[in-house]
Design a protein around this motif. Structure first.
Motif, PDB file in Angstrom:
ATOM      1  N   SER A  45      -3.019 -12.694  -8.954  1.00  0.00           N
ATOM      2  CA  SER A  45      -2.795 -12.919 -10.391  1.00  0.00           C
ATOM      3  C   SER A  45      -3.936 -13.681 -11.057  1.00  0.00           C
ATOM      4  CB  SER A  45      -1.472 -13.631 -10.665  1.00  0.00           C
ATOM      5  OG  SER A  45      -0.393 -12.852 -10.210  1.00  0.00           O
ATOM      6  N   GLY A  46      -4.989 -14.001 -10.320  1.00  0.00           N
ATOM      7  CA  GLY A  46      -6.124 -14.724 -10.890  1.00  0.00           C
ATOM      8  C   GLY A  46      -7.087 -13.778 -11.584  1.00  0.00           C
ATOM      9  N   ARG A  47      -7.786 -14.321 -12.553  1.00  0.00           N
ATOM     10  CA  ARG A  47      -8.780 -13.533 -13.264  1.00  0.00           C
ATOM     11  C   ARG A  47     -10.041 -14.367 -13.441  1.00  0.00           C
ATOM     12  NH1 ARG A  47      -4.734 -14.753 -17.046  1.00  0.00           N
ATOM     13  NH2 ARG A  47      -5.445 -16.105 -18.718  1.00  0.00           N
ATOM     14  N   SER A  48     -11.166 -13.667 -13.590  1.00  0.00           N
ATOM     15  CA  SER A  48     -12.436 -14.361 -13.763  1.00  0.00           C
ATOM     16  C   SER A  48     -13.428 -13.435 -14.454  1.00  0.00           C
ATOM     17  CB  SER A  48     -12.990 -14.799 -12.402  1.00  0.00           C
ATOM     18  OG  SER A  48     -14.162 -15.564 -12.573  1.00  0.00           O
ATOM     19  N   LEU A  49     -14.264 -14.025 -15.295  1.00  0.00           N
ATOM     20  CA  LEU A  49     -15.328 -13.286 -15.952  1.00  0.00           C
ATOM     21  C   LEU A  49     -16.534 -13.293 -15.016  1.00  0.00           C
ATOM     22  CD1 LEU A  49     -15.903 -11.809 -18.618  1.00  0.00           C
ATOM     23  CD2 LEU A  49     -16.819 -13.960 -19.492  1.00  0.00           C
ATOM     24  N   ILE A  50     -16.889 -12.129 -14.510  1.00  0.00           N
ATOM     25  CA  ILE A  50     -17.939 -12.005 -13.506  1.00  0.00           C
ATOM     26  C   ILE A  50     -19.230 -11.534 -14.182  1.00  0.00           C
ATOM     27  CG2 ILE A  50     -18.621 -10.917 -11.336  1.00  0.00           C
ATOM     28  CD1 ILE A  50     -16.086 -12.638 -11.084  1.00  0.00           C
ATOM     29  N   PRO A  51     -20.307 -12.302 -14.061  1.00  0.00           N
ATOM     30  CA  PRO A  51     -21.581 -11.902 -14.660  1.00  0.00           C
ATOM     31  C   PRO A  51     -22.217 -10.757 -13.881  1.00  0.00           C
ATOM     32  CG  PRO A  51     -21.878 -13.887 -13.376  1.00  0.00           C
ATOM     33  CD  PRO A  51     -20.406 -13.575 -13.338  1.00  0.00           C
ATOM     34  N   THR A  52     -23.025  -9.946 -14.575  1.00  0.00           N
ATOM     35  CA  THR A  52     -23.738  -8.860 -13.906  1.00  0.00           C
ATOM     36  C   THR A  52     -25.245  -9.119 -13.826  1.00  0.00           C
ATOM     37  OG1 THR A  52     -24.108  -7.587 -15.935  1.00  0.00           O
ATOM     38  CG2 THR A  52     -22.046  -7.159 -14.697  1.00  0.00           C
ATOM     39  N   GLY A  93     -26.146  -9.429 -25.418  1.00  0.00           N
ATOM     40  CA  GLY A  93     -25.874 -10.456 -24.428  1.00  0.00           C
ATOM     41  C   GLY A  93     -25.640  -9.863 -23.048  1.00  0.00           C
ATOM     42  N   GLU A  94     -25.376 -10.753 -22.107  1.00  0.00           N
ATOM     43  CA  GLU A  94     -25.127 -10.326 -20.732  1.00  0.00           C
ATOM     44  C   GLU A  94     -23.853  -9.508 -20.629  1.00  0.00           C
ATOM     45  OE1 GLU A  94     -24.806 -12.100 -16.206  1.00  0.00           O
ATOM     46  OE2 GLU A  94     -24.674 -13.498 -17.898  1.00  0.00           O
ATOM     47  N   LEU A  95     -23.902  -8.435 -19.841  1.00  0.00           N
ATOM     48  CA  LEU A  95     -22.687  -7.698 -19.512  1.00  0.00           C
ATOM     49  C   LEU A  95     -21.923  -8.517 -18.496  1.00  0.00           C
ATOM     50  CD1 LEU A  95     -24.293  -5.286 -20.752  1.00  0.00           C
ATOM     51  CD2 LEU A  95     -23.151  -3.883 -19.055  1.00  0.00           C
ATOM     52  N   SER A  96     -20.662  -8.756 -18.780  1.00  0.00           N
ATOM     53  CA  SER A  96     -19.777  -9.448 -17.851  1.00  0.00           C
ATOM     54  C   SER A  96     -18.536  -8.597 -17.680  1.00  0.00           C
ATOM     55  CB  SER A  96     -19.401 -10.832 -18.378  1.00  0.00           C
ATOM     56  OG  SER A  96     -20.552 -11.646 -18.447  1.00  0.00           O
ATOM     57  N   VAL A  97     -17.866  -8.746 -16.565  1.00  0.00           N
ATOM     58  CA  VAL A  97     -16.698  -7.943 -16.245  1.00  0.00           C
ATOM     59  C   VAL A  97     -15.515  -8.871 -16.028  1.00  0.00           C
ATOM     60  CG1 VAL A  97     -15.716  -6.273 -14.633  1.00  0.00           C
ATOM     61  CG2 VAL A  97     -18.163  -6.188 -15.175  1.00  0.00           C
ATOM     62  N   LEU A  98     -14.436  -8.652 -16.778  1.00  0.00           N
ATOM     63  CA  LEU A  98     -13.235  -9.463 -16.650  1.00  0.00           C
ATOM     64  C   LEU A  98     -12.342  -8.839 -15.576  1.00  0.00           C
ATOM     65  CD1 LEU A  98     -11.549 -11.836 -17.555  1.00  0.00           C
ATOM     66  CD2 LEU A  98     -10.679 -10.437 -19.438  1.00  0.00           C
ATOM     67  N   LEU A  99     -12.444  -9.377 -14.361  1.00  0.00           N
ATOM     68  CA  LEU A  99     -11.654  -8.868 -13.236  1.00  0.00           C
ATOM     69  C   LEU A  99     -10.346  -9.636 -13.103  1.00  0.00           C
ATOM     70  CD1 LEU A  99     -14.215  -8.343 -10.300  1.00  0.00           C
ATOM     71  CD2 LEU A  99     -13.279  -6.646 -11.891  1.00  0.00           C
ATOM     72  N   ILE A 100      -9.317  -8.920 -12.651  1.00  0.00           N
ATOM     73  CA  ILE A 100      -8.036  -9.538 -12.331  1.00  0.00           C
ATOM     74  C   ILE A 100      -7.589  -9.020 -10.971  1.00  0.00           C
ATOM     75  CG2 ILE A 100      -6.684  -7.783 -13.573  1.00  0.00           C
ATOM     76  CD1 ILE A 100      -4.679 -10.145 -14.220  1.00  0.00           C
ATOM     77  N   ASN A 101      -6.953  -9.899 -10.214  1.00  0.00           N
ATOM     78  CA  ASN A 101      -6.434  -9.549  -8.897  1.00  0.00           C
ATOM     79  C   ASN A 101      -4.942  -9.299  -9.030  1.00  0.00           C
ATOM     80  OD1 ASN A 101      -5.604  -9.325  -6.265  1.00  0.00           O
ATOM     81  ND2 ASN A 101      -6.534 -11.235  -5.567  1.00  0.00           N
ATOM     82  N   LEU A 102      -4.539  -8.031  -9.019  1.00  0.00           N
ATOM     83  CA  LEU A 102      -3.124  -7.662  -9.065  1.00  0.00           C
ATOM     84  C   LEU A 102      -2.561  -7.465  -7.667  1.00  0.00           C
ATOM     85  CD1 LEU A 102      -3.232  -5.154 -12.071  1.00  0.00           C
ATOM     86  CD2 LEU A 102      -2.649  -7.592 -12.086  1.00  0.00           C
ATOM     87  N   GLY A 103      -3.375  -7.738  -6.672  1.00  0.00           N
ATOM     88  CA  GLY A 103      -2.946  -7.615  -5.280  1.00  0.00           C
ATOM     89  C   GLY A 103      -2.188  -8.852  -4.831  1.00  0.00           C
ATOM     90  N   ASP A 104      -1.784  -8.844  -3.565  1.00  0.00           N
ATOM     91  CA  ASP A 104      -0.991  -9.961  -3.037  1.00  0.00           C
ATOM     92  C   ASP A 104      -1.793 -10.873  -2.109  1.00  0.00           C
ATOM     93  OD1 ASP A 104      -1.236  -8.195  -0.944  1.00  0.00           O
ATOM     94  OD2 ASP A 104       0.903  -7.815  -0.727  1.00  0.00           O
ATOM     95  N   ALA A 105      -3.098 -10.669  -2.045  1.00  0.00           N
ATOM     96  CA  ALA A 105      -3.951 -11.519  -1.207  1.00  0.00           C
ATOM     97  C   ALA A 105      -5.177 -11.944  -2.018  1.00  0.00           C
ATOM     98  CB  ALA A 105      -4.397 -10.746   0.040  1.00  0.00           C
ATOM     99  N   PRO A 106      -5.745 -13.103  -1.702  1.00  0.00           N
ATOM    100  CA  PRO A 106      -6.982 -13.504  -2.380  1.00  0.00           C
ATOM    101  C   PRO A 106      -8.067 -12.457  -2.151  1.00  0.00           C
ATOM    102  CG  PRO A 106      -6.083 -15.333  -1.125  1.00  0.00           C
ATOM    103  CD  PRO A 106      -5.294 -14.116  -0.730  1.00  0.00           C
ATOM    104  N   PHE A 107      -8.947 -12.289  -3.138  1.00  0.00           N
ATOM    105  CA  PHE A 107     -10.049 -11.342  -3.028  1.00  0.00           C
ATOM    106  C   PHE A 107     -11.347 -12.087  -3.302  1.00  0.00           C
ATOM    107  CE2 PHE A 107     -13.080  -8.309  -4.822  1.00  0.00           C
ATOM    108  CZ  PHE A 107     -13.106  -7.363  -3.816  1.00  0.00           C
TER     109      PHE A 107
END
Length: 151
Positions: A45-52, A93-107
């Motif tokens: 359920s965590g999310r993070s803005l990942i830089p490219t 600006g920089e391309l960033s990707v807003l990822l979310i973990n909908l799985g049941d384990a840390p990624f």
């Protein structure tokens, strides 16, 4: 086959990473890579803005669509939260990707890992014209699920 040339700027923290490329000749998307320092852990359920580590200059009349990678979604439940994310032609600006973990384990997102796809597509500019009456259609006002699920 039409080739659109798009200027790309590599940012300092994107040094030594491959620039986005098409995995195959007929791939629609360019693979975007994580330009994280070492790694970022996304808990369930965590999310993070990942830089490219890159910035683009898309031509007027085009957009970039940031889309999930099917393998990350299938194997780990990782997707792009605002999918598809839109990169406007005038954004520098920089391309960033807003990822979310909908799985049941840390990624773990590792430096250089392919995290999303960027599809470049033409944009049609429209001018809405207000009216009191819309023309009829076969569907009419039918909303979600109104066209059925079978033949």
């Amino acid at each position: 086959r039409f080739m659109l040339h798009v200027p790309v700027k590599r940012l300092a923290h994107g040094a030594n990473l491959e620039l986005p490329t098409h995995a195959t000749m007929d791939s629609a998307g360019l693979d975007l890579r994580a330009a994280v320092e070492a790694y970022i852990t996304l808990p369930p359920s965590g999310r993070s803005l990942i830089p490219t580590g890159i910035a683009l200059a898309l031509p007027s009349g085009y957009e970039g669509q940031v889309r999930p990678r099917s393998s990350l979604a299938l194997k780990h439940g990782i997707t792009v939260l605002n999918s598809p994310g839109t990169v406007d032609a005038d954004y520098r600006g920089e391309l960033s990707v807003l990822l979310i973990n909908l799985g049941d384990a840390p990624f773990i997102v590792r430096r250089g890992e392919r995290i999303a796809q960027l599809v470049i597509a033409p944009v049609i500019t429209v001018a809405l014209q207000e009216t009191g009456i819309l023309p009829d259609s076969d569907r009419g006002k039918g909303g979600f699920g109104s066209t059925g699920i079978g033949s």
